[in-house]
Design an enzyme around this catalytic site. Structure first.
Site, PDB file in Angstrom:
ATOM      1  CB  SER A 115      -0.946  -0.080   1.180  1.00 37.43           C
ATOM      2  OG  SER A 115      -1.918   0.989   1.135  1.00 37.43           O
ATOM      3  CG  HIS A 138      -4.605  -1.571  -2.328  1.00 38.59           C
ATOM      4  ND1 HIS A 138      -4.874  -0.573  -1.704  1.00 38.59           N
ATOM      5  CD2 HIS A 138      -3.722  -2.138  -1.397  1.00 38.59           C
ATOM      6  CE1 HIS A 138      -4.525  -0.440  -0.474  1.00 38.59           C
ATOM      7  NE2 HIS A 138      -3.760  -1.377  -0.201  1.00 38.59           N
TER       8      HIS A 138
END
Length: 227
Positions: A115, A138
């Site tokens: 992330s 993501h």
């Protein structure tokens, strides 16, 4: 203050520094020209995480990064990451600070650099990832109350662009490739995004090289000597 009392204070200080910040006290016998900083667990930003979360507080890292830049005895920085991500603004702020340090910097991803940990991993002059480490790309998330207004979605879109642009600027990955992997739907069973193993991250140009601690230290020393 007597020399003996000062030594006793340093001795007592060292375990606390290791426990709270992962740092060795200045008075220990270990001496190095390089600063070593860990980013472990979740990156805690403006909101305090529950006590059972392993977290790295970004306000603890900022003065350490300033010290790397200001201390003439520190020649370079090795940043070791094993993080699940966390606060987007805090992570991006730390990544910007690392990228702006004028001394040589190297990052090493072990375990995971997920992330918002990805901008941190690419923020240095050179980056390594362990063979078995993973990095999850993501789209950004939000927590708490979400106001379903156009302005909210526009803010999230622009925040996403900030993250993508930073990754592209500080790595060899292309914008199309980064966005494609962030929005992929077939790689993760219950989520959007892509899990990259170490070799995958190197292949797409996200990370410079597969390696471990000795490789990262050797590269840091090489960059310092070259400079």
């Amino acid at each position: 203050m007597s020399e003996e009392k000062e030594k006793n204070m340093e001795k007592n200080e060292s375990p606390d520094l290791i426990k709270e910040l992962g740092l060795l006290a200045n008075g220990t016998t270990f001496q190095s020209d390089y600063q070593y900083i860990n980013i472990i667990g979740s990156i805690e930003g403006h909101t305090i995480l529950p006590s059972d979360n392993k977290a790295t507080k970004y306000e603890h890292l900022i003065p350490q990064l300033v010290a790397v830049q200001e201390n003439p005895d520190i020649k370079g920085l090795l940043l070791i990451l094993n993080t699940v991500g966390g606060d987007v603004e805090a992570g991006l702020a730390l990544a910007e600070l690392i990228a702006s340090i004028s001394k040589p910097t190297v990052t090493l991803v072990i375990g995971g650099g997920h992330s918002i940990g990805i901008p941190l991993a690419v923020s240095a002059d050179y980056s390594f990832v362990a063979q078995t480490a993973t990095m999850t790309m993501h789209p950004i998330r939000t927590s708490g109350t979400l106001i379903t207004a156009d302005a909210t979605f526009e803010y999230m879109r622009r925040t996403q662009e900030r993250v993508v642009d930073f990754i592209v600027e500080h790595s060899h990955a292309t914008k199309d490739d980064v966005e494609s992997k962030m929005n992929q739907t077939g790689n993760m069973s219950n989520d959007v995004g892509t899990v990259l193993f170490g070799p995958d991250a190197v292949e797409m140009g996200l990370i410079d090289e597969i390696g471990g601690l000795s490789n990262a230290l050797e590269k840091l020393k090489e960059l310092v000597n070259r400079k």
